[in-house]
Design an enzyme around this catalytic site. Structure first.
Site, PDB file in Angstrom:
ATOM      1  N   ASP A 118       0.945  -1.187   0.062  1.00 52.75           N
ATOM      2  CA  ASP A 118      -0.131  -0.055   0.022  1.00 52.75           C
ATOM      3  C   ASP A 118       1.053   1.275  -0.025  1.00 52.75           C
ATOM      4  OD1 ASP A 118      -2.260   1.430   0.172  1.00 52.75           O
ATOM      5  OD2 ASP A 118      -2.038   1.819   2.313  1.00 52.75           O
ATOM      6  N   GLU A 125      -1.133  -1.306  -4.885  1.00 51.82           N
ATOM      7  CA  GLU A 125      -2.174  -0.457  -5.091  1.00 51.82           C
ATOM      8  C   GLU A 125      -2.101   0.469  -6.211  1.00 51.82           C
ATOM      9  OE1 GLU A 125      -4.983   1.070  -1.999  1.00 51.82           O
ATOM     10  OE2 GLU A 125      -3.892   2.979  -2.712  1.00 51.82           O
ATOM     11  N   ASP A 181      -2.555   1.182   7.172  1.00 53.05           N
ATOM     12  CA  ASP A 181      -1.808   0.854   5.715  1.00 53.05           C
ATOM     13  C   ASP A 181      -1.422  -0.535   5.822  1.00 53.05           C
ATOM     14  OD1 ASP A 181      -1.195   4.106   4.958  1.00 53.05           O
ATOM     15  OD2 ASP A 181      -1.076   3.823   7.035  1.00 53.05           O
TER      16      ASP A 181
END
Length: 177
Positions: A7, A68, A141
């Site tokens: 992330d 991501e 996160d």
């Protein structure tokens, strides 16, 4: 399949490793955050993220890195930082010949919670449940990184079949002028 989920972020870059196959029990092998000081020079922050991701790659030896996909936000500086951290993760994996998969936030949310509009608390709760953890990983996160890895494990078989079907169709269709 062992997947390192990333992330991306300049201040907190979530990382999480999940092992498993679609339809079977998943196992978390590690979760954490690579942190950089907000007041540090950008180049040094990117180097710190690279070192952190390299350490995770060394320790866990993933078969795939799921990152991501950066999407447009209202804050351009946030998008730039996210894109830069994302590029570092993709570079680290590619340098080692590890395939990289990109997943949008809504794909990840839908995969783990059933809704592409799930909030961070819902994603954290589902990651906790799916991986049989005592508590949601903190900060968010870290949970998001695990969600990315789970999403990839669950979506990869279908994506591979689709790519094979498209390639077979192109072969049958023949060259186009």
């Amino acid at each position: 399949m062992r997947v390192l989920g990333v992330d991306p972020g300049l201040t907190r870059c979530g990382v999480g490793v999940v092992d498993g196959v679609a339809g079977r029990r998943l196992t978390m092998l590690g979760v954490g955050v690579v942190r950089t000081p907000a007041d540090a020079e950008l180049g040094m922050r990117l180097v710190a993220i690279e070192r952190g991701i390299e350490a995770w790659l060394d320790e866990h030896r993933p078969e795939v890195v799921a990152v991501e996909r950066v999407f447009s936000q209202h804050n351009v500086s946030t998008v730039m930082g996210t894109a830069q951290a994302s590029a570092v993760a993709m570079l680290c994996a590619s340098r080692r010949g590890i395939p990289v998969a990109l997943h949008t936030p809504s794909e990840v949310k839908a995969a783990v919670s059933g809704s592409g509009r799930a909030d961070k608390a819902q994603v954290g709760a589902m990651v906790t449940r799916l991986l049989r953890l005592d508590a949601p990983p903190r900060p968010a996160d870290a949970a998001d990184a695990l969600a990315l890895a789970i999403c990839h494990i669950w979506r990869a078989p279908a994506q591979n079949r689709l790519q094979q079907a498209v390639a077979a169709h192109r072969t049958l269709k023949g060259p186009t002028a």
